[in-house]
Design a protein around this motif. Sequence first.
Motif, mmCIF file in Angstrom:
data_model
loop_
_atom_site.group_PDB
_atom_site.id
_atom_site.type_symbol
_atom_site.label_atom_id
_atom_site.label_comp_id
_atom_site.label_asym_id
_atom_site.label_seq_id
_atom_site.Cartn_x
_atom_site.Cartn_y
_atom_site.Cartn_z
ATOM 1 N N PHE A 1 -19.066 -45.578 11.656
ATOM 2 C CA PHE A 1 -20.035 -45.528 10.568
ATOM 3 C C PHE A 1 -21.428 -45.144 11.061
ATOM 4 O O PHE A 1 -22.278 -44.769 10.244
ATOM 5 N N VAL B 1 -18.996 -41.381 5.568
ATOM 6 C CA VAL B 1 -19.296 -42.745 5.117
ATOM 7 C C VAL B 1 -19.706 -42.724 3.652
ATOM 8 O O VAL B 1 -19.236 -43.538 2.842
ATOM 9 N N ARG B 2 -20.573 -41.788 3.310
ATOM 10 C CA ARG B 2 -21.076 -41.687 1.933
ATOM 11 C C ARG B 2 -19.986 -41.220 0.969
ATOM 12 O O ARG B 2 -19.828 -41.772 -0.119
ATOM 13 N N SER C 1 -25.900 -46.285 6.146
ATOM 14 C CA SER C 1 -24.746 -47.062 5.688
ATOM 15 C C SER C 1 -25.111 -48.353 4.964
ATOM 16 O O SER C 1 -24.371 -48.794 4.072
#
Length: 348
Positions: A182, A189-190, A238
Amino acid sequence: MNALLPTAIVGSLPKPSWLAEPEKLWSPWKLAGAELAEGKHDALSLAAEEQRLAGIDVIADGEQTRQHFVTTFIEHLNGVDFESRETVRIRNRYDADVPAVVGPVSRPKAVFVDDAQALRAQTTQPIKWALPGPMTMIDTLADRHYGSREKLARKFAKILNQEAKELEAAGVDIIQFDEPAFNVFFDDVRDWGVEVLDLAAEGLRAETVVHICYGYGIKANTDWKATLGSEWRQYEESFPLLQRSSVDTVSLECHNSHAPVELIGLLRGKKVMVGAIDVARTAIETPEEVAATLRKVLPFVDQDKLYPSTNCGMAPLSRHVARDKMAALASGAAIVRAELAGATSPPT
């Protein structure tokens, strides 16, 4: 367990020298067969006792029964060929020979449940078990079958969810998903990473944790950190997403990190495991150093949601260094715990 500032280690502890070569990642076992199985559980018992003696509140397995935090889980899955290996770049940082996904992945049986039951029998304290996160799993493999990082990660999330539910049934109180990836693959991640992490944690009654750090204290990681400049802002990508996720707790690297401490405020409302022990150096923190780190983060996390912890795993360290660092963590947390209790006590 201390109701305020309960302490925990993040992941690995050094293995005894009779089980595997010390201070080395991917160290091969020195035992085999029934002796290896017995030796692993003996090491598990030692790890639990060393944490208890150090004053740690939440007891972990210290990864004593696995060679590596990711591949030991993967080697129990169908669809992965460990004979047909490829060299891949791990988290855009270093090369490693890894197994290949050659067909549909599945979990024929539980991987860590027997080990978790053995740990549960060692203590009445809460226990925590770590599993590799889906994104970190796909980054530790060569994919010859799915052709899509997201598709493979979703398959792994379902498998991890099955394992986590069986660990919960075996008495595990806290289930941690390790996602150092991450801090690297921000678009993934998004776009799907947090969603897939939520799939891995779906339906669990046990407390869930996601651990995101800058890696073990090995040269490849320390060299990478040296390129990040004076301010590390990876968590800024994140944390806002994780604040909205179903995961209960976020575990992060803090002590001797260049991540701005105010970024922890992006997690407000979540429990936070704050790394107050630097695993990339052998110098032992003093309890006051640990306390100073915790005081620094308290403006950004509710005190009843703060878990003092280590930055990452301690497998590359010696056993005596790891023991002393755990004791410092417990003592430093006790200092701040007493300060907070005094601040909230009614006047006499």
